[in-house]
Scaffold this motif. Structure first.
Motif, mmCIF file in Angstrom:
data_model
loop_
_atom_site.group_PDB
_atom_site.id
_atom_site.type_symbol
_atom_site.label_atom_id
_atom_site.label_comp_id
_atom_site.label_asym_id
_atom_site.label_seq_id
_atom_site.Cartn_x
_atom_site.Cartn_y
_atom_site.Cartn_z
ATOM 1 N N ASP A 388 0.807 -1.229 0.000
ATOM 2 C CA ASP A 388 0.000 0.000 0.000
ATOM 3 C C ASP A 388 0.836 1.273 0.000
ATOM 4 O O ASP A 388 0.293 2.368 0.050
ATOM 5 C CB ASP A 388 -0.907 0.034 1.244
ATOM 6 C CG ASP A 388 -2.174 -0.770 1.031
ATOM 7 O OD1 ASP A 388 -2.446 -1.111 -0.142
ATOM 8 O OD2 ASP A 388 -2.869 -1.053 2.021
ATOM 9 N N GLY A 390 2.585 2.989 -2.141
ATOM 10 C CA GLY A 390 2.332 3.969 -3.195
ATOM 11 C C GLY A 390 0.982 4.641 -3.016
ATOM 12 O O GLY A 390 0.864 5.872 -3.066
ATOM 13 N N SER A 391 -0.054 3.817 -2.773
ATOM 14 C CA SER A 391 -1.385 4.412 -2.659
ATOM 15 C C SER A 391 -1.508 5.248 -1.391
ATOM 16 O O SER A 391 -2.260 6.221 -1.348
ATOM 17 C CB SER A 391 -2.481 3.348 -2.727
ATOM 18 O OG SER A 391 -2.138 2.255 -1.918
ATOM 19 N N HIS A 393 0.808 7.192 -0.212
ATOM 20 C CA HIS A 393 1.360 8.506 -0.524
ATOM 21 C C HIS A 393 0.346 9.351 -1.282
ATOM 22 O O HIS A 393 0.140 10.532 -0.986
ATOM 23 C CB HIS A 393 2.653 8.354 -1.325
ATOM 24 C CG HIS A 393 3.455 9.618 -1.371
ATOM 25 N ND1 HIS A 393 3.856 10.207 -2.534
ATOM 26 C CD2 HIS A 393 3.894 10.420 -0.370
ATOM 27 C CE1 HIS A 393 4.513 11.328 -2.251
ATOM 28 N NE2 HIS A 393 4.552 11.467 -0.951
ATOM 29 N N VAL A 394 -0.331 8.726 -2.242
ATOM 30 C CA VAL A 394 -1.353 9.446 -3.010
ATOM 31 C C VAL A 394 -2.492 9.893 -2.087
ATOM 32 O O VAL A 394 -2.944 11.043 -2.127
ATOM 33 C CB VAL A 394 -1.908 8.546 -4.141
ATOM 34 C CG1 VAL A 394 -3.076 9.226 -4.847
ATOM 35 C CG2 VAL A 394 -0.798 8.208 -5.123
ATOM 36 N N ALA A 395 -2.939 8.982 -1.221
ATOM 37 C CA ALA A 395 -4.064 9.291 -0.332
ATOM 38 C C ALA A 395 -3.710 10.431 0.617
ATOM 39 O O ALA A 395 -4.476 11.383 0.782
ATOM 40 C CB ALA A 395 -4.445 8.042 0.466
ATOM 41 N N PHE A 438 -10.071 5.363 1.590
ATOM 42 C CA PHE A 438 -9.071 4.867 0.660
ATOM 43 C C PHE A 438 -8.792 3.369 0.831
ATOM 44 O O PHE A 438 -7.999 2.800 0.099
ATOM 45 C CB PHE A 438 -7.763 5.652 0.815
ATOM 46 C CG PHE A 438 -7.909 7.126 0.576
ATOM 47 C CD1 PHE A 438 -7.787 7.650 -0.705
ATOM 48 C CD2 PHE A 438 -8.191 8.000 1.618
ATOM 49 C CE1 PHE A 438 -7.929 9.015 -0.941
ATOM 50 C CE2 PHE A 438 -8.335 9.360 1.402
ATOM 51 C CZ PHE A 438 -8.209 9.870 0.120
ATOM 52 N N ILE A 440 -7.082 1.933 3.096
ATOM 53 C CA ILE A 440 -5.696 1.663 3.496
ATOM 54 C C ILE A 440 -5.604 1.586 5.019
ATOM 55 O O ILE A 440 -5.964 2.532 5.716
ATOM 56 C CB ILE A 440 -4.753 2.771 2.994
ATOM 57 C CG1 ILE A 440 -4.907 2.938 1.477
ATOM 58 C CG2 ILE A 440 -3.302 2.452 3.349
ATOM 59 C CD1 ILE A 440 -4.168 4.129 0.917
#
Ligand SMILES: Nc1nc2c(ncn2[C@@H]2O[C@H](COP(=O)(O)OP(=O)(O)OP(=O)(O)O)[C@@H](O)[C@H]2O)c(=O)[nH]1
Ligand SMILES: [Mg+2]
Length: 701
Positions: A388, A390-391, A393-395, A438, A440
């Motif tokens: 998780d 990468g996602s 960081h985006v979130a 998200f 996560i």
């Protein structure tokens, strides 16, 4: 039609959201009063807010009173969400500060009122919960005058205090004591009014009541007087008088809809498809659908060390096309072809627009500054599933859009993500939001205190173009010296403004601000003056074919790359001292627990002043390191058989005693020249390499 952009502010649980609901009901916008406890209010609309029964995000609703449209912004009271309050301050025409008639004036109430007064925002005070047992309006009024604002004017008395039937009885022209007391108070603040009053006294007459009320409105608008209303958001008592007070005593605006466009973004929302909606308060002009609109951030003016003030953010003006507009009207935001001055509108279609951005004519943009203390805690966010990362960081990037103060940082070396926080509740909210929105799951590494560095002496450095080992086509000289606490980072020009293209000067200023986010020991450097003492560049050169030759012409990149080296040299010469954040606390504890408490406070490095007995309890005030507040909170119930109450709020920074903690750097480290140059080269990669080759080639010609 005039507009009143109104903030509702208070300590946690004072009843802001309940009062908002009541005001909407009284104005006929809703048919049924929603309840915080059932999770059915208009402004606590997030699932997390309903679940927890607290407000987390500011929310806007609107209603009409006579010819005034009131845009009401309900804000969170928990100190962890003070950033939400901060962002709306610059868009308010007035505020209602809610105080509970039972809990009274709290630390957070003082923080808010101090800021409202400093900004000159007109404030009405609403003493809520008069229906609850233990309500004591006299004590609250005394505390308001003593701890918030001496010029607080009670607008009525209360009948049946502390019962379900409690209701305020407004004072009128027929209450001679009220009228005389009010006139006395107003005369203290206004010479013209005083002169009028004395003149009339000479002729044995009184100032007419209408004139007194008008003067009260005028002084309220100037932030000199603060009318106090009483009521209950649950029974609705007193809400009518407050509503009338909003339009009588607070200054609604019309604004110049024909003027140049100017507005401020105070909230960003993301739609289901990821599209951004910007909440804008318009100060002047009109924005229409399909307009091309300029927007951007204004650098400087703020408390340094506060991200969002930061460098990368600085005043690049962007432009976008407005694809949709809604304007607040009769409760909610309604689609509209345009949003005029005075109003709050939702703008869609502006990619990259952020909180705090200004829209319209850049000449009208001014830096805002920060009004509350920055977050004093930070923590590393760790995804439970390694996949998780990468996602996550985006979130977090999306959360930072709505809350820039979390100051998302990616540590490139360790591949860790950290955020800044105000407290444990905000941490739980971040965790729940990542899970709910998200998908996560995250945990946190131990929470640590964010320190700052203060400049001790004065330091200078300069690198001259084409001299020594300066690899960049730029001359930059900088001097750094301390500024008083709270002054922020002040960038000044010690060279002629016309000595260099403005873009280069701007590049230096932006980079100075960016670089100061990590001082000699890795902490943000606050409160200093940086003066540019030398500047120089090579003008744009072209070959015969009029091709721009990068190898012989300075670019903004040269200035951006050179500035950190010069600044860190200067900073090293000036020296810095690491400081830690300190809170002011107020403890209310049973007298018999006082003895056991003192050694515990000492162990937490708290410094109490002399205790004050209050009934059968003691009130103890003093300072405590921010790092220890949570521990104190946790120990208090056991130490005081559940009866102790603690309030605390950031107050100032103090030098760290003993060895100062270092924060690991997350950037290219300009403290080591060799490493820095290598890193810059790697960063600019092939571009730099080819420029270097071209440069070398042209020199050998
Ligand atoms: N008895 C009584 N209870 C009230 C009154 N106003 C609010 N409450 C209760 O106090 C609690 C907090 O009310 P909210 O309206 O959520 O307070 P708030 O100021 O919006 O709280 P935050 O947004 O979390 O800071 C709820 O349980 C309300 O039902 C009042 O006038 N009388
Ligand atoms: Mg609320």
């Amino acid at each position: 039609m005039r507009t009143l952009n109104l903030g509702i502010l208070a300590h946690i649980d004072a009843g802001k959201t309940s009062l908002t609901e009541r005001l909407l009901y009284a104005a006929g916008v809703i048919d049924e009063v929603g309840s915080v406890d059932d999770g059915s209010t208009r402004t606590d609309s997030l699932a997390l807010e309903r679940r927890r029964g607290i407000t987390i995000k500011s929310a806007v609703v609107s209603f009409a009173v006579g010819d005034v449209t009131v845009n009401l912004i309900d804000t969170p009271g928990h100190p962890d969400f003070i950033a939400e309050v901060e962002r709306v301050l610059s868009v308010l025409d007035g505020a209602v500060l809610v105080v509970s008639a039972v809990e009274g004036v709290q630390a957070q109430t003082r923080v808010l009122m101090r800021t409202l007064r400093r900004l000159g925002i007109p404030v009405l005070i609403f003493v809520n919960k008069i229906d609850r047992r233990g309500a004591d309006t006299d004590a609250v009024l005394a505390a308001v005058r003593d701890r918030l604002a001496p010029a607080a004017v009670a607008m009525g008395a209360v009948d049946g205090l502390g019962t379900r039937d409690a209701r305020p009885v407004p004072y009128t022209a027929a209450d001679p004591e009220f009228v005389a007391g009010l006139a006395d108070l107003l005369a203290e603040h206004d010479d013209a009014f005083l002169a009028d009053r004395l003149d009339r006294l000479d002729h044995a007459s009184d100032v007419p009541y209408e004139r007194v009320r008008a003067e009260l409105a005028a002084q309220t608008a100037r932030g000199r007087a603060h009318p106090v209303f009483f009521g209950s958001a649950i029974t609705g008592a007193g809400v009518g008088a407050l509503t009338a007070g909003l339009t009588e005593l607070l200054p609604a605006t019309a604004g110049d809809a024909q003027g140049p466009v100017s507005g401020t973004v105070f909230k960003i929302e993301r739609g289901p498809a990821g599209e951004r909606t910007a909440y804008v308060r318009m100060f002047s002009g009109t924005v229409r659908v399909r307009d091309r609109l300029r927007f951007g951030h204004v650098a400087g003016g703020g408390r340094s060390g506060v991200p969002g003030d930061g460098p990368g953010d600085a005043a690049a003006v962007r432009e976008g096309k407005v694809t949709g507009i809604s304007v607040f009207e009769d409760g909610a935001a309604m689609p509209a072809p345009a949003v005029p001055a005075g109003r709050i509108g939702l703008l869609r279609g502006l990619a990259g627009i952020r909180i705090g951005d200004r829209v319209g004519d850049p000449d009208l943009w001014a830096a805002d500054g920060h009004h509350f203390a920055p977050p004093s805690l930070e923590t590393v966010v760790v995804p439970r599933r390694a996949g998780d990362k990468g996602s996550l960081h985006v979130a977090l990037g999306q959360l930072a859009e709505q809350d820039p103060l979390i100051d998302l940082r990616l540590d490139e070396l360790r591949q860790e993500i950290s955020v800044s926080l105000y407290g444990e509740v905000q941490k739980e909210v971040v965790q729940a939001t990542l899970a709910d929105e998200f998908g996560i799951d995250v945990t946190f590494r131990e929470t640590t205190t964010i320190h700052v560095e203060r400049v001790i002496g004065r330091g200078e450095a300069v690198e001259v173009i084409k001299k020594d080992a300066n690899p960049f086509l730029a001359t930059v000289g900088l001097r750094i010296e301390p500024a008083p606490p709270g002054a922020g980072v002040d960038f000044r020009l010690g060279v002629e403004l016309g000595s260099m293209p403005y873009a280069f000067i701007k590049a230096v200023e932006d980079t100075v601000r960016a670089t100061l986010r990590q001082g000699l020991r890795g902490w943000a450097v606050i409160d200093c003056v940086v003066t540019m003492t030398h500047s120089g560049y090579w003008a744009r050169q072209s070959h015969a074919h009029a091709v721009f030759d990068k190898s012989m012409s300075s670019t903004s990149g040269d200035f951006r790359n050179l500035t950190p080296l010069v600044l860190m040299d200067a900073l090293r010469r000036a020296g810095t001292q690491v400081h830690e954040p300190m809170h002011l606390f107020r403890l209310d504890v049973p007298a018999d627990t006082f003895g056991a408490l003192l050694p515990v406070l000492a162990g937490l490095r708290a410094v109490p002043r002399a205790p004050r007995p209050q009934g059968d309890s003691y009130v103890l005030e003093g300072t405590v390191p921010a790092a220890r507040v949570h521990e104190l909170e946790q120990m208090l119930p056991t130490l005081t058989h559940g009866e102790g109450a603690l309030e605390s709020a950031f107050d100032h920074y103090e030098p760290v005693v003993g060895p100062a903690p270092e924060r690991p750097r997350t950037d290219h480290n300009p403290l080591s020249r060799k490493d820095y140059l290598l890193q810059v080269q790697r960063r600019v990669g092939t571009e730099a390499a080819s420029a270097g080759q071209a440069r070398a080639a042209s020199q050998s010609r």
